[in-house]
Design a protein around this motif. Structure first.
Motif, PDB file in Angstrom:
ATOM      1  N   THR A  37       0.841  -1.194   0.000  1.00  9.69           N
ATOM      2  CA  THR A  37       0.000   0.000   0.000  1.00  9.69           C
ATOM      3  C   THR A  37       0.872   1.238   0.000  1.00  9.69           C
ATOM      4  O   THR A  37       1.734   1.401   0.868  1.00  9.69           O
ATOM      5  CB  THR A  37      -0.876   0.063   1.267  1.00  9.69           C
ATOM      6  N   HIS A  39       0.682   5.738  -1.052  1.00  8.22           N
ATOM      7  CA  HIS A  39      -0.116   6.896  -1.436  1.00  8.22           C
ATOM      8  C   HIS A  39       0.766   7.877  -2.213  1.00  8.22           C
ATOM      9  O   HIS A  39       0.838   7.813  -3.421  1.00  8.22           O
ATOM     10  CB  HIS A  39      -0.741   7.546  -0.198  1.00  8.22           C
ATOM     11  N   HIS A  40       1.459   8.762  -1.495  1.00  7.11           N
ATOM     12  CA  HIS A  40       2.356   9.720  -2.137  1.00  7.11           C
ATOM     13  C   HIS A  40       3.776   9.175  -2.239  1.00  7.11           C
ATOM     14  O   HIS A  40       4.257   8.495  -1.325  1.00  7.11           O
ATOM     15  CB  HIS A  40       2.424  11.019  -1.327  1.00  7.11           C
ATOM     16  N   LEU A  55       1.533   8.774   5.096  1.00  8.64           N
ATOM     17  CA  LEU A  55       0.990   8.526   3.762  1.00  8.64           C
ATOM     18  C   LEU A  55       1.949   8.892   2.640  1.00  8.64           C
ATOM     19  O   LEU A  55       1.548   8.876   1.477  1.00  8.64           O
ATOM     20  CB  LEU A  55      -0.318   9.301   3.576  1.00  8.64           C
ATOM     21  N   GLU A  56       3.205   9.209   2.961  1.00 13.88           N
ATOM     22  CA  GLU A  56       4.142   9.516   1.877  1.00 13.88           C
ATOM     23  C   GLU A  56       5.524   8.955   2.172  1.00 13.88           C
ATOM     24  O   GLU A  56       5.991   8.947   3.304  1.00 13.88           O
ATOM     25  CB  GLU A  56       4.226  11.018   1.620  1.00 13.88           C
ATOM     26  N   PHE A 100      -1.269   1.985  -5.371  1.00 11.37           N
ATOM     27  CA  PHE A 100      -1.227   3.401  -4.990  1.00 11.37           C
ATOM     28  C   PHE A 100      -2.661   3.904  -4.889  1.00 11.37           C
ATOM     29  O   PHE A 100      -3.395   3.890  -5.881  1.00 11.37           O
ATOM     30  CB  PHE A 100      -0.459   4.213  -6.030  1.00 11.37           C
ATOM     31  N   ASP A 101      -3.057   4.356  -3.713  1.00 16.01           N
ATOM     32  CA  ASP A 101      -4.428   4.790  -3.491  1.00 16.01           C
ATOM     33  C   ASP A 101      -4.624   6.266  -3.819  1.00 16.01           C
ATOM     34  O   ASP A 101      -3.727   7.088  -3.585  1.00 16.01           O
ATOM     35  CB  ASP A 101      -4.819   4.552  -2.036  1.00 16.01           C
ATOM     36  N   ASP A 102      -5.778   6.593  -4.361  1.00 13.32           N
ATOM     37  CA  ASP A 102      -6.330   7.946  -4.518  1.00 13.32           C
ATOM     38  C   ASP A 102      -6.039   8.600  -5.866  1.00 13.32           C
ATOM     39  O   ASP A 102      -6.808   9.427  -6.311  1.00 13.32           O
ATOM     40  CB  ASP A 102      -5.871   8.899  -3.407  1.00 13.32           C
ATOM     41  N   TYR A 104      -2.783  10.176  -6.971  1.00  7.15           N
ATOM     42  CA  TYR A 104      -1.962  11.380  -6.861  1.00  7.15           C
ATOM     43  C   TYR A 104      -1.005  11.526  -8.035  1.00  7.15           C
ATOM     44  O   TYR A 104      -0.432  10.559  -8.528  1.00  7.15           O
ATOM     45  CB  TYR A 104      -1.177  11.363  -5.548  1.00  7.15           C
ATOM     46  N   CYS A 213      -4.095  15.665  -7.381  1.00 14.35           N
ATOM     47  CA  CYS A 213      -4.605  14.457  -8.037  1.00 14.35           C
ATOM     48  C   CYS A 213      -4.600  14.591  -9.556  1.00 14.35           C
ATOM     49  O   CYS A 213      -4.873  15.658 -10.105  1.00 14.35           O
ATOM     50  CB  CYS A 213      -6.030  14.151  -7.559  1.00 14.35           C
ATOM     51  N   HIS A 237     -14.445   8.779  -1.606  1.00 12.03           N
ATOM     52  CA  HIS A 237     -13.531   8.330  -0.551  1.00 12.03           C
ATOM     53  C   HIS A 237     -14.182   8.404   0.838  1.00 12.03           C
ATOM     54  O   HIS A 237     -13.580   8.887   1.805  1.00 12.03           O
ATOM     55  CB  HIS A 237     -12.239   9.159  -0.567  1.00 12.03           C
ATOM     56  N   SER A 319       1.743  -1.941   4.284  1.00  6.87           N
ATOM     57  CA  SER A 319       1.902  -0.503   4.078  1.00  6.87           C
ATOM     58  C   SER A 319       3.364  -0.095   4.099  1.00  6.87           C
ATOM     59  O   SER A 319       4.102  -0.433   5.031  1.00  6.87           O
ATOM     60  CB  SER A 319       1.146   0.253   5.172  1.00  6.87           C
TER      61      SER A 319
END
Length: 348
Positions: A37, A39-40, A55-56, A100-102, A104, A213, A237, A319
């Protein structure tokens, strides 16, 4: 500014490394492979108040992770191939897949060149309103509101009170109190309170999606890359467990439909927003199955084993956390050793 839990986990990773436990227990702990997992992925801009730091990760840490994974014998595979290995129960070498979630933009700009260098496939789980730049990334709005304020007025359960946010330490204390109280309550209350706090500091609730995003046009281009697959991550979300059945189903189905409409792609894989046990549960897993998703991933920690073939819409991930960017953390997470105890508890 590390909390007690963060400090403990760092110490655990270091102890596992020093003791040789990762090597000794790998054959028992590793399972068939793992889904990561993220994110950034971006250079770290040092700041004293950074509650979303987890988250990064930096591009250098992603590169180190993949370099170490290759040295440890991992195959880098697509999510479809990872799922095939789970359902057959056979993976001659451990597999690794990155998610990668979301959606970005820094994933395209900073992570994709590293994925190309290592030949590592990835799935981008897209939140459709983030791609339309009409969604609220509420956790960033809350961080920004607290960051700008010298004090905030908020009800933490004993009536409205003034909460000091004049220093980095005070901001973190305020975040801990406000964030977890909002997470425990109704979702509409969470959104309304974050908007109220943001209004007081002139925070634009839609600015984060616009700034951070990828748009549909950008996603259309990146989705043509041979290493990239697109998965669904709802419309807005939400914390699905806080919605009624119809609301949860609509978020999941309409998020997938938006991907089909905008990108011409069938998103067969899904990720639950937030994804821990408080955010998604058996009802949501059942909805994902009813909607026909091939897999759906949580953020509950663990490697994948043959037993997960019966849990297609409740899969764990590992993660890569911004608080733990060390070689010791990489080796522990890839070995699966930290998750042995969790597996034992689940099988009692």
């Amino acid at each position: 500014m590390a909390g007690v839990r963060t400090t403990f986990i760092r110490a655990t990773f270091a102890a596992l490394d020093r003791s040789g436990a990762n090597r000794a227990l790998r054959s028992r702990a590793q399972g068939l492979g793992a889904v990561l997992t993220l994110h950034h992925v971006r250079p770290w801009a040092e700041k004293g108040f950074a509650p979303n730091r987890l988250l990064e990760i930096t591009p250098e840490f992603l590169d180190l992770t993949l370099t170490r994974a290759r040295a440890l014998g991992f195959d880098f595979v697509s999510l479809d191939e990872a799922w095939r290995r789970v359902t057959t129960g056979v993976s001659y070498r451990p597999f690794l897949h990155l998610t990668f979630d979301d959606g970005y933009r820094d994933v395209r700009d900073n992570a994709l060149p590293i994925l190309e260098r290592h030949g590592a496939p990835a799935t981008l789980y897209v939140t459709s309103r983030f791609a339309s730049h009409t969604g609220e990334i509420w956790w960033l709005a809350l961080e920004e509101a607290i960051s700008r304020a010298r004090r905030v007025y908020v009800d933490l359960g004993r009536g409205e009170a003034v909460v000091d946010t004049g220093s980095d330490a005070a901001k973190q204390e305020a975040w801990n109190a406000i964030y977890w109280r909002l997470r425990a309550g109704p979702y509409d209350t969470l959104l309304n309170e974050v908007r109220r706090l943001g209004d007081g500091q002139t925070v634009d609730p839609l600015g984060f999606a616009r700034e951070l995003c990828m748009s549909w046009e950008e996603l259309r281009a990146v989705s043509r890359h041979p290493l990239i697959a697109i998965g669904a991550h709802t419309v807005s979300h939400p914390i699905l467990a806080k919605l009624d059945d119809a609301g949860a189903r609509d978020e999941m189905a309409e998020g997938r439909d938006a991907i089909q409409r905008e990108l011409g792609l069938e998103a067969s894989h899904f990720a639950y927003p937030v994804g821990d046990r408080s955010a998604a549960g058996p009802r949501d897993y059942a909805i994902a199955a009813e909607l026909g998703f091939t897999t759906a991933v949580t953020t509950r920690p663990g490697h994948l084993t043959k037993a997960h073939a019966a849990m297609a819409t409740a899969l764990p991930r590992v993660s890569l956390n911004g608080h733990f960017q060390t070689p010791a953390a990489i080796d522990a997470l890839l070995s699966g050793t930290p998750f042995l105890g969790l597996r034992a508890l689940r099988h009692r």
